[in-house]
Motif scaffolding. Sequence first.
Motif, PDB file in Angstrom:
ATOM      1  N   ASN A 134       0.834  -1.200   0.000  1.00  0.00           N
ATOM      2  CA  ASN A 134       0.000   0.000   0.000  1.00  0.00           C
ATOM      3  C   ASN A 134       0.874   1.257   0.000  1.00  0.00           C
ATOM      4  OD1 ASN A 134      -2.347  -1.555   0.185  1.00  0.00           O
ATOM      5  ND2 ASN A 134      -2.256  -1.587   2.425  1.00  0.00           N
ATOM      6  N   THR A 166      -0.794   9.545  -8.557  1.00  0.00           N
ATOM      7  CA  THR A 166      -1.489   8.619  -7.658  1.00  0.00           C
ATOM      8  C   THR A 166      -2.518   7.789  -8.420  1.00  0.00           C
ATOM      9  OG1 THR A 166      -1.196  10.100  -5.751  1.00  0.00           O
ATOM     10  CG2 THR A 166      -2.988   8.485  -5.625  1.00  0.00           C
ATOM     11  N   ALA A 170      -2.322   3.815  -9.280  1.00  0.00           N
ATOM     12  CA  ALA A 170      -3.389   2.943  -8.778  1.00  0.00           C
ATOM     13  C   ALA A 170      -3.945   2.067  -9.889  1.00  0.00           C
ATOM     14  CB  ALA A 170      -4.503   3.796  -8.165  1.00  0.00           C
ATOM     15  N   ALA A 174      -2.795  -2.081  -9.614  1.00  0.00           N
ATOM     16  CA  ALA A 174      -3.839  -2.875  -8.953  1.00  0.00           C
ATOM     17  C   ALA A 174      -3.670  -4.363  -9.240  1.00  0.00           C
ATOM     18  CB  ALA A 174      -5.213  -2.399  -9.408  1.00  0.00           C
ATOM     19  N   ARG A 179      -2.198  -1.070  -3.677  1.00  0.00           N
ATOM     20  CA  ARG A 179      -3.138   0.058  -3.647  1.00  0.00           C
ATOM     21  C   ARG A 179      -2.356   1.362  -3.521  1.00  0.00           C
ATOM     22  NH1 ARG A 179      -6.226   0.874   0.316  1.00  0.00           N
ATOM     23  NH2 ARG A 179      -5.342  -0.508   1.909  1.00  0.00           N
ATOM     24  N   ASN A 181      -3.069   5.557  -2.908  1.00  0.00           N
ATOM     25  CA  ASN A 181      -3.996   6.644  -2.599  1.00  0.00           C
ATOM     26  C   ASN A 181      -3.210   7.893  -2.206  1.00  0.00           C
ATOM     27  OD1 ASN A 181      -6.768   5.283  -2.657  1.00  0.00           O
ATOM     28  ND2 ASN A 181      -5.629   3.910  -1.298  1.00  0.00           N
ATOM     29  N   THR A 240      -8.667   2.491  -3.783  1.00  0.00           N
ATOM     30  CA  THR A 240      -7.420   2.795  -4.492  1.00  0.00           C
ATOM     31  C   THR A 240      -7.693   3.894  -5.507  1.00  0.00           C
ATOM     32  OG1 THR A 240      -5.445   1.824  -5.514  1.00  0.00           O
ATOM     33  CG2 THR A 240      -7.571   1.121  -6.405  1.00  0.00           C
TER      34      THR A 240
END
Length: 255
Positions: A134, A166, A170, A174, A179, A181, A240
């Motif tokens: 993440n 970002t 994402a 994926a 993920r 964010n 995400t």
Amino acid sequence: MKFTHQGKAIIIGGSSGMGLATAKLLVKHHVEVIIVGRNAEKLELALTQLNETGKASAIQADLYQAADLEKLLSYINQDDVRLSYLVNAAGYFSPKAFLTHDVEDYNTYMELNRATFFIAQAVAENMKNQGGGNIVNIGSMWGKQAIKATPSSAYSMAKAGLHALTQHMAMELAQYNIRVNAVSPAVVKTPIYHSFIDPTELDEALAGFNEFHPIGRIGTVDDVANTIGFLLSSDTSWVTGAIWDIDGGVMTGRN
């Protein structure tokens, strides 16, 4: 919050401000952290605080120096380094009118974005090899909305670019269980303002922004860190590509 990945967290700009607050949150939840910063004294102080609660180490690196950036990337690329969490918290902010920006001002922001891009790329490759991870980038409300009282065209351009990065990361990552964010804070009391405000006058200077926020106060580093931690945790496993406003309501409209 639940952190199910087994690797370490690396926090760029983790020796102060939102980065350090996030590191403190993670070690409390038994996530080992690596903080990256350029000031040796700040790093040592941060490590002392973090190791009182959990396990932490540090890498001293000036992201504006090619050799330091290469050293950091080399560390990330080692086969025995397992990274599961990345927070891009390094930042610089010094308001200046658009018509007075020079090349040095512009490069200060864009070179930091360049370093962030390639750090994120290396960490994502590491995460891919570990089976997932993440990432949270710290963007800014200024990347979404111009504020005349704080002219910051190059800074805002860089943060808007980070927001876009970002979303692209994402989408592309994926498939590797990664993920990505971002958070988009408004005015938060951090050392980033020391570049143009005397630290002894910071509270008074920022108090003038309280009413700018519908909630009636500026933010704290913990306000932002708590949301970063939430986004890093498995509690947000279906989130995400989001850019979350952590701004006391500023983006809801004019106050």
